[in-house]
Motif scaffolding. Sequence first.
Motif, PDB file in Angstrom:
ATOM      1  N   ALA A  55       0.822  -1.224   0.000  1.00 37.47           N
ATOM      2  CA  ALA A  55       0.000   0.000   0.000  1.00 37.47           C
ATOM      3  C   ALA A  55       0.851   1.266   0.000  1.00 37.47           C
ATOM      4  CB  ALA A  55      -0.933   0.004   1.204  1.00 37.47           C
ATOM      5  N   ARG A  56       2.008   1.226   0.686  1.00 40.94           N
ATOM      6  CA  ARG A  56       2.736   2.487   0.903  1.00 40.94           C
ATOM      7  C   ARG A  56       4.086   2.555   0.211  1.00 40.94           C
ATOM      8  NH1 ARG A  56       2.098   2.857   7.254  1.00 40.94           N
ATOM      9  NH2 ARG A  56       3.746   4.399   6.993  1.00 40.94           N
ATOM     10  N   CYS A  57       4.632   1.419  -0.218  1.00 39.84           N
ATOM     11  CA  CYS A  57       5.973   1.449  -0.831  1.00 39.84           C
ATOM     12  C   CYS A  57       5.955   0.939  -2.269  1.00 39.84           C
ATOM     13  CB  CYS A  57       6.951   0.615  -0.007  1.00 39.84           C
ATOM     14  SG  CYS A  57       7.129   1.213   1.671  1.00 39.84           S
ATOM     15  N   GLY A  58       4.787   0.690  -2.815  1.00 44.52           N
ATOM     16  CA  GLY A  58       4.681   0.347  -4.239  1.00 44.52           C
ATOM     17  C   GLY A  58       5.158  -1.049  -4.590  1.00 44.52           C
ATOM     18  N   LEU A  59       5.295  -1.939  -3.567  1.00 49.51           N
ATOM     19  CA  LEU A  59       5.720  -3.313  -3.891  1.00 49.51           C
ATOM     20  C   LEU A  59       4.589  -4.019  -4.639  1.00 49.51           C
ATOM     21  CD1 LEU A  59       7.936  -5.578  -3.326  1.00 49.51           C
ATOM     22  CD2 LEU A  59       6.375  -6.348  -1.530  1.00 49.51           C
ATOM     23  N   PRO A  60       4.849  -4.562  -5.850  1.00 51.04           N
ATOM     24  CA  PRO A  60       3.795  -5.324  -6.525  1.00 51.04           C
ATOM     25  C   PRO A  60       3.403  -6.525  -5.655  1.00 51.04           C
ATOM     26  CG  PRO A  60       5.647  -4.863  -8.008  1.00 51.04           C
ATOM     27  CD  PRO A  60       6.098  -4.483  -6.629  1.00 51.04           C
ATOM     28  N   ALA A  61       2.089  -6.756  -5.515  1.00 52.75           N
ATOM     29  CA  ALA A  61       1.610  -7.809  -4.602  1.00 52.75           C
ATOM     30  C   ALA A  61       2.260  -9.160  -4.898  1.00 52.75           C
ATOM     31  CB  ALA A  61       0.096  -7.922  -4.704  1.00 52.75           C
TER      32      ALA A  61
END
Length: 344
Positions: free
Chosen positions: A320-326
């Motif tokens: 949600a906050r660091c843009g890591l792809p799920a």
Amino acid sequence: MTFKVTLQPSGRGFEVARDEAVLPAAIRQGIGLPYGCRDGACGSCKSRLLEGRVIHGAHQLKALSAQEEADGLILTCCATPQTDLVIEARTVPGAGEFAVQKMPCRVGTIARPAPDVVILTLQLPANVVLKYHAGQYVEFILRDGARRSYSMANAPHRAAEGLELHLRHMPGGKFTDHVFGAMKEKEILRLEGPFGSFYLREDSDAPIVLLASGTGFAPIKAIVEHMQHKGIARDTVLYWGCRSKADLYLHDWALEAAAAMPNLRYIPVLSEPKPEDRWDGRTGFVHQAVMADLPDLSGHQVYACGAPVMVDAAQRDFTARCGLPAEQFYADSFVSEADKHAAA
Ligand SMILES: Cc1cc2nc3c(=O)[nH]c(=O)nc-3n(C[C@H](O)[C@H](O)[C@H](O)COP(=O)(O)OP(=O)(O)OC[C@H]3O[C@@H](n4cnc5c(N)ncnc54)[C@H](O)[C@@H]3O)c2cc1C
Ligand code: FES
């Protein structure tokens, strides 16, 4: 009677016996699906049902909420087909490569590197070779049929020396009370494995965050040993979160690994350092240390292991906050009976 399951987008198909859940059938036939606990508690096996009907056995709402179920998501570990199925699921490269085996084993050594941690080594029968991916786990089958899962802490190339496991004592726990009480060297146990889809995806060049809390360090250690053995030089940073200095039970091992591997950095993080620790390192929650150092995780892969509360927070906040792809978040959540009953 069997039902046919087809996976999308791979198009692979396999048979599921009557009254069998999807995941055990896939594991039995060497089909690579993502999973962790095999018991409806962690959510790692969550997949989308595109066609067909299933009945869900008991599971945690934390792993699959009523809304997710209504939206067509299923937990393959406890979903029993009522018709042929088409399921959208990430396939896991290398899963199913190594056959799941049941075997006896003998306790070799019992070391106590911290007050509530035991490092066990297990000797396997001479005619058994247990092949596994660094990061996978085995299950002990207890006398009453209950099972308890523990991750291998040594890489597969070192398995002939004996399997290394790290166990944290959970007071009142069926198995760890025994390990920390009556267990003796040479005791015979029964185990089955390897299980799990928590291991390094070697088809990527992405920089890696390894994130452990407590004995979640075990599979992370195996992954580091494997990377060193294979000469995998991807930029890697290992965060290990514990309460106090004594809980970093292999701190020196981690320092030595980082000194030996130019691509590896090691960052221990204590949440409750004691005055006598004289700690001048990082403090706070370990996943928040990652976010402070790496606010943009959009190009990373994260491998997280340990307490469910840490794994859940890392998954939520990194995406949600660091843009890591799920799909770049890989985890094994050490769910226990306490977690299952708390969630229930
Ligand atoms: C994939 C996976 C890998 C794992 N790897 C590791 C590992 O490498 N190292 C490690 O240390 N752990 C690991 N675990 C956790 C491990 O499998 C056990 O859950 C843990 O060791 C506790 O086992 P136990 O039999 O001692 O306790 P349990 O009998 O499971 O009890 C755990 C705690 O819950 C309490 N409890 C029991 N029943 C109830 C109830 N009905 N209501 C409320 N509380 C209850 C007990 O008092 C105890 O404090 C892993 C878990 C998973 C799913
Ligand atoms: S919820 Fe299915 S593997 Fe954990």
